[in-house]
Design a protein around this motif. Structure first.
Motif, PDB file in Angstrom:
ATOM      1  N   VAL A   1      -1.254  14.061   8.318  1.00 14.41           N
ATOM      2  CA  VAL A   1      -1.681  12.719   8.723  1.00 14.41           C
ATOM      3  C   VAL A   1      -1.056  11.672   7.795  1.00 14.41           C
ATOM      4  CG1 VAL A   1      -3.661  11.167   8.847  1.00 14.41           C
ATOM      5  CG2 VAL A   1      -3.821  13.471   9.803  1.00 14.41           C
ATOM      6  N   ASN A   2      -1.070  11.953   6.480  1.00 14.39           N
ATOM      7  CA  ASN A   2      -0.475  10.995   5.548  1.00 14.39           C
ATOM      8  C   ASN A   2       1.014  10.812   5.805  1.00 14.39           C
ATOM      9  OD1 ASN A   2      -2.917  10.611   4.403  1.00 14.39           O
ATOM     10  ND2 ASN A   2      -2.315  11.164   2.331  1.00 14.39           N
TER      11      ASN A   2
ATOM     12  N   GLN B   1     -10.263  11.504  -0.291  1.00 17.50           N
ATOM     13  CA  GLN B   1      -9.604  11.025   0.902  1.00 17.50           C
ATOM     14  C   GLN B   1      -9.309  12.188   1.849  1.00 17.50           C
ATOM     15  OE1 GLN B   1      -5.626  10.089   1.472  1.00 17.50           O
ATOM     16  NE2 GLN B   1      -4.924  10.499  -0.605  1.00 17.50           N
TER      17      GLN B   1
ATOM     18  N   PRO C   1     -11.500   4.183   0.152  1.00 13.49           N
ATOM     19  CA  PRO C   1     -10.250   4.940   0.231  1.00 13.49           C
ATOM     20  C   PRO C   1      -9.502   4.684   1.544  1.00 13.49           C
ATOM     21  CG  PRO C   1     -12.160   6.427  -0.016  1.00 13.49           C
ATOM     22  CD  PRO C   1     -12.666   5.033  -0.110  1.00 13.49           C
TER      23      PRO C   1
ATOM     24  N   ASN D   1      -9.906  15.251   4.335  1.00 13.85           N
ATOM     25  CA  ASN D   1     -10.974  15.571   5.278  1.00 13.85           C
ATOM     26  C   ASN D   1     -11.653  16.863   4.854  1.00 13.85           C
ATOM     27  OD1 ASN D   1     -12.501  16.333   7.587  1.00 13.85           O
ATOM     28  ND2 ASN D   1     -11.320  14.796   8.694  1.00 13.85           N
TER      29      ASN D   1
ATOM     30  N   VAL E   1      -5.240  15.704  14.787  1.00 13.10           N
ATOM     31  CA  VAL E   1      -6.107  16.090  13.666  1.00 13.10           C
ATOM     32  C   VAL E   1      -7.572  15.934  14.071  1.00 13.10           C
ATOM     33  CG1 VAL E   1      -6.237  13.895  12.418  1.00 13.10           C
ATOM     34  CG2 VAL E   1      -6.352  16.011  11.165  1.00 13.10           C
TER      35      VAL E   1
ATOM     36  N   GLU F   1      -3.695  19.580   6.872  1.00 15.44           N
ATOM     37  CA  GLU F   1      -3.870  18.654   8.005  1.00 15.44           C
ATOM     38  C   GLU F   1      -3.872  17.202   7.503  1.00 15.44           C
ATOM     39  OE1 GLU F   1      -4.667  19.304  11.381  1.00 15.44           O
ATOM     40  OE2 GLU F   1      -5.321  21.399  11.426  1.00 15.44           O
ATOM     41  N   SER F   2      -4.547  16.971   6.375  1.00 21.03           N
ATOM     42  CA  SER F   2      -4.574  15.621   5.817  1.00 21.03           C
ATOM     43  C   SER F   2      -3.182  15.218   5.326  1.00 21.03           C
ATOM     44  CB  SER F   2      -5.566  15.534   4.662  1.00 21.03           C
ATOM     45  OG  SER F   2      -6.886  15.759   5.125  1.00 21.03           O
TER      46      SER F   2
ATOM     47  N   HIS G   1       3.584   7.622  17.578  1.00 18.27           N
ATOM     48  CA  HIS G   1       3.639   8.879  16.827  1.00 18.27           C
ATOM     49  C   HIS G   1       2.395   9.024  15.948  1.00 18.27           C
ATOM     50  CE1 HIS G   1       5.014  12.165  14.375  1.00 18.27           C
ATOM     51  NE2 HIS G   1       4.921  11.417  13.289  1.00 18.27           N
ATOM     52  N   LYS G   2       1.986   7.893  15.309  1.00 16.12           N
ATOM     53  CA  LYS G   2       0.806   7.946  14.459  1.00 16.12           C
ATOM     54  C   LYS G   2      -0.427   8.334  15.271  1.00 16.12           C
ATOM     55  CE  LYS G   2       2.689   4.682  11.245  1.00 16.12           C
ATOM     56  NZ  LYS G   2       2.619   3.442  10.518  1.00 16.12           N
TER      57      LYS G   2
ATOM     58  N   LEU H   1       0.820  -1.217   0.000  1.00 15.40           N
ATOM     59  CA  LEU H   1       0.000   0.000   0.000  1.00 15.40           C
ATOM     60  C   LEU H   1       0.855   1.268   0.000  1.00 15.40           C
ATOM     61  CD1 LEU H   1      -2.768  -1.112   2.515  1.00 15.40           C
ATOM     62  CD2 LEU H   1      -2.916  -1.012   0.034  1.00 15.40           C
ATOM     63  N   LYS H   2       2.050   1.168   0.570  1.00 17.79           N
ATOM     64  CA  LYS H   2       2.922   2.337   0.605  1.00 17.79           C
ATOM     65  C   LYS H   2       3.543   2.652  -0.742  1.00 17.79           C
ATOM     66  CE  LYS H   2       4.171   2.228   5.463  1.00 17.79           C
ATOM     67  NZ  LYS H   2       5.209   1.867   6.429  1.00 17.79           N
TER      68      LYS H   2
ATOM     69  N   ALA I   1       2.456  10.834   8.587  1.00 19.09           N
ATOM     70  CA  ALA I   1       2.600   9.922   9.724  1.00 19.09           C
ATOM     71  C   ALA I   1       2.236   8.494   9.339  1.00 19.09           C
ATOM     72  CB  ALA I   1       1.737  10.402  10.887  1.00 19.09           C
ATOM     73  N   ILE I   2       1.075   8.302   8.667  1.00 18.39           N
ATOM     74  CA  ILE I   2       0.655   6.911   8.472  1.00 18.39           C
ATOM     75  C   ILE I   2       1.416   6.219   7.353  1.00 18.39           C
ATOM     76  CG2 ILE I   2      -1.623   7.249   9.490  1.00 18.39           C
ATOM     77  CD1 ILE I   2      -2.826   7.351   6.879  1.00 18.39           C
ATOM     78  N   TYR I   3       2.021   6.998   6.456  1.00 16.64           N
ATOM     79  CA  TYR I   3       2.870   6.372   5.426  1.00 16.64           C
ATOM     80  C   TYR I   3       4.337   6.337   5.850  1.00 16.64           C
ATOM     81  CZ  TYR I   3      -0.838   6.162   1.898  1.00 16.64           C
ATOM     82  OH  TYR I   3      -1.983   5.867   1.203  1.00 16.64           O
ATOM     83  N   ASP I   4       4.618   6.745   7.093  1.00 16.42           N
ATOM     84  CA  ASP I   4       6.002   6.773   7.594  1.00 16.42           C
ATOM     85  C   ASP I   4       6.948   7.523   6.658  1.00 16.42           C
ATOM     86  OD1 ASP I   4       5.693   5.128   9.970  1.00 16.42           O
ATOM     87  OD2 ASP I   4       5.300   3.477   8.590  1.00 16.42           O
TER      88      ASP I   4
ATOM     89  N   LEU J   1      -7.183   1.716   1.500  1.00 18.11           N
ATOM     90  CA  LEU J   1      -5.969   1.802   0.699  1.00 18.11           C
ATOM     91  C   LEU J   1      -4.822   2.427   1.475  1.00 18.11           C
ATOM     92  CD1 LEU J   1      -7.375   2.741  -2.772  1.00 18.11           C
ATOM     93  CD2 LEU J   1      -6.253   0.648  -2.073  1.00 18.11           C
ATOM     94  N   ARG J   2      -5.086   2.837   2.713  1.00 13.54           N
ATOM     95  CA  ARG J   2      -4.007   3.429   3.497  1.00 13.54           C
ATOM     96  C   ARG J   2      -3.370   2.338   4.338  1.00 13.54           C
ATOM     97  NH1 ARG J   2      -5.999   8.655   6.197  1.00 13.54           N
ATOM     98  NH2 ARG J   2      -5.386   9.909   4.443  1.00 13.54           N
ATOM     99  N   PRO J   3      -2.058   2.478   4.569  1.00 10.91           N
ATOM    100  CA  PRO J   3      -1.362   1.403   5.286  1.00 10.91           C
ATOM    101  C   PRO J   3      -1.587   1.474   6.789  1.00 10.91           C
ATOM    102  CG  PRO J   3       0.182   3.097   4.620  1.00 10.91           C
ATOM    103  CD  PRO J   3      -1.145   3.515   4.086  1.00 10.91           C
TER     104      PRO J   3
ATOM    105  N   VAL K   1      -0.469  12.019  16.007  1.00  9.81           N
ATOM    106  CA  VAL K   1      -0.898  12.828  14.869  1.00  9.81           C
ATOM    107  C   VAL K   1      -2.404  12.685  14.636  1.00  9.81           C
ATOM    108  CG1 VAL K   1      -0.666  13.104  12.372  1.00  9.81           C
ATOM    109  CG2 VAL K   1       1.363  12.743  13.768  1.00  9.81           C
TER     110      VAL K   1
END
Lengths: 340, 262
Positions: free
Chosen positions: A121-122, A108, B90, A110, B11, A117-118, B3-4, A96-97, A124-127, B93-95, B7
């Motif tokens: 967040v990305n 996707q 959607p 917000n 938000v 802001e989105s 950390h996640k 997914l990354k 962080a979650i995609y490292d 599709l996020r990890p 964040v």
């Protein structure tokens, strides 16, 4: 192995059918009727790293379903897909990354917060490491002209502005494979062109693979050297876009503007007269003789201006869907891709 | 992962502040315990009910209101919306598993309530005569642990119910049914102590007590030492049950979702 490798892929749905009206509802409550729909039916293709491939087909042909299988949202009914060596529907996070799916009709971001802001967040979650994030964001900001947009609430942006932010959010992790499903839908011509230029530039800069579906033929002709044509879930053409056009439309279009009126009959020896009103004429001439015909016309009639054009792709493609196949064209890959 | 969460928490906090007016209305709308308090005080006028006089009822329902504020959950509605309208796609599709963002939103909401409505409840408890809570550290610690578990159980239960939207369109009706169960057997209608013995025994095994009433019972010191640990044990057991149900539903639901179309 190819970056995207698809064999015998099929996706069938069981759709619940119900007759309209009250009695229809009652009957369907007690006895459900199902119908098997073959959204994707035994398709196969390979795509190499860095190719930009257009996915063409009428509504309901199976384009979006295929993209959903390839991005891992749907389990295939049969066959297999390998992307970057992964099986998509396992949705491993390292897979997914490396991919992204942009759907022109889904968000996707917000809605109630600024796009920034989105983005964070990305990150962080995609490292995404801070440095890489800053650099990618700076590049995307430059390419998409995001500066005035990212601090506004997403719901206050126009459709085109929102699409730019959606693209940025989808690309912050620098995916190697991009699935773009109608990325320009609903946008005006200027914004369509911007998005198109951006996709081309992204592909050039990062060597990313792009699979694109669009209703706007211009998206496909501008970006894709290779097209996959799908209809009723079947792959009916896979190959070079220009070769397809040449085979389906073995003619070019001569457009004439005349200084003095000429009858249609006078023009007919040169080709098939499509339109003629005295001072203007449109003639279809065979590809090989197009230039010669134009030269002869310049000598024979009083021509003010002449252009030699490719036939409109929309017309060719809709003709293709009507026929359901490309004559004597194998559905295997032909013509080289545009890998760098 | 920490950390996640940090964040996601930030938000979602900005999101809550974006909706601050609506938030305050939601917080204040949570008044059923106060209505029941008024009912029981008027009954207690004629003489105490069991061990409960007006002061005990007040202490009970203020604590219940506090626990309810800190354990409010609405994730079933969010899942129902996401699944039925395809908005889940959607997110898949996020990890990162979508549950983390839902959880972060609920935690941000609890921080919001901690600073807005909790002080109001504590103030009310301080000014009403005759209301006093034990302050020994063990009781307070048990109360906090049990409240956190109650929140976790409600969250996992609603998440599981929300996941039923993979198969049915009426998962919210099931959620309403479970809410009714909580009002009945979770200590809202009446303190469980006042139930007839048969109903009380039933309440002790159903999950609803562990979603609301137990922290209050612990805070009010209504349980003897060994009973407290036994009750906490059952609470943790129920949490485990709902986590297991969630995991199962998520696994097969996702397969179903991706088989029928997203």
């Amino acid at each position: 192995m190819s970056q995207i490798d698809v064999h015998g892929l099929a996706k069938h749905y069981r759709v619940h059918r119900k007759a309209a009206g009250f009695m229809g509802s009652v009957r369907s409550f007690f006895q459900r009727q199902y119908q098997n729909v073959k959204a994707v039916d035994d398709i196969g293709f390979q795509i190499e790293e860095g190719e930009v491939v257009g996915f063409l087909g009428p509504n309901g042909a199976g384009k979006t379903t295929t993209l959903k299988v390839l991005s891992g949202l749907l389990h295939p009914t049969a066959g297999r897909a390998r992307i970057l060596g992964f099986t998509p529907h396992e949705r491993q996070s390292s897979f997914l990354k490396q991919i992204t799916l942009v759907m022109g009709q889904k968000n996707q971001l917000n809605w109630d917060l600024p796009a920034m802001e989105s983005f964070i967040v990305n990150q962080a979650i995609y490292d995404i490491p801070v440095d890489a994030f800053r650099q990618t964001l700076a590049e995307l900001t430059e390419l998409l002209d995001l500066d005035p947009l990212v601090d506004k609430q997403v719901r206050k942006l126009s459709l085109g502005e929102r699409m730019k932010c959606e693209l940025a959010a989808a690309l912050l992790h620098r995916p190697r494979v991009l699935f773009l499903d109608e990325p320009t839908i609903g946008l005006d011509v200027v914004m369509q062109t911007r998005i198109r230029q951006f996709v081309a530039e992204y592909n050039r800069r990062y060597g990313a693979t792009v699979i694109l579906t669009s209703h706007y033929m211009a998206d496909v002709t501008a970006l894709c050297k290779r097209v996959l044509v799908i209809d009723h879930g079947k792959l009916i053409y896979d190959g070079d876009l220009r070769a397809m056009i040449a085979r389906l439309a073995p003619y070019k279009v001569l457009k004439l503007i005349l200084r003095s009126p000429v009858t249609c009959e006078a023009l007919s020896p040169y080709g098939q007269v499509v339109d003629c009103n005295g001072l203007r004429a449109v003639i279809r001439v065979p590809r090989e003789t197009a230039t010669r015909a134009a030269a002869q016309l310049l000598g024979a009639v009083d021509v003010d201006d002449v252009t030699i054009e490719e036939p409109p792709v929309e017309a060719i493609v809709s003709e293709l869907f009507d026929r359901g196949q490309v004559d004597d064209a194998p559905t295997q890959r032909e013509g080289a891709g545009n890998a760098p | 992962m920490l950390h996640k969460y940090w964040v996601l928490l930030k938000v979602n906090w900005s999101l809550l502040l974006e909706y601050r007016a609506g938030m305050i209305i939601w917080v204040l709308a949570n008044t059923l315990p106060l209505v029941m308090l008024a009912v029981w005080i008027s009954i207690a006028d004629a003489g105490p009910v069991g061990n409960y006089g007006a002061a005990e009822f007040t202490a009970y329902y203020l604590a219940l209101l506090l626990v309810r504020q800190m354990t409010s959950v609405w994730v079933a509605w969010e899942l129902d919306y996401d699944i039925r309208l395809g908005e889940l796609s959607p997110k898949l599709l996020r990890p990162i598993d979508p549950i983390h963002n839902h959880l972060a939103l609920h935690l941000a909401d609890k921080i919001f309530r901690l600073f807005t409505v909790v002080p109001l409840i504590l103030l009310a408890a301080a000014v009403v005569p005759g209301v006093a809570y034990p302050t020994d550290p063990v009781t307070v610690a048990l109360f906090l642990v049990s409240t956190a578990c109650a929140l976790a159980i409600r969250f996992m239960m609603q998440y599981s119910v929300g996941l039923l939207s993979f198969w049915i369109t009426q998962s919210l009706a099931i959620n309403e049914m479970l809410y009714a169960g909580m009002v009945m057997f979770g200590g809202v209608i009446a303190p469980l102590e006042l139930f007839p013995p048969g109903a009380a025994r039933l309440a002790a095994v159903l999950p609803f007590r562990y979603m609301l009433s137990l922290p209050v019972e612990l805070l009010l010191g209504r349980l003897a030492g060994p009973e407290r640990l036994a009750a906490l044990g059952i609470q943790i057991l129920w949490l485990g049950v709902f986590i297991a149900i969630y995991r199962l539903l998520w696994r097969i639901g996702l397969k179903h979702y991706s088989a029928v179309g997203a």
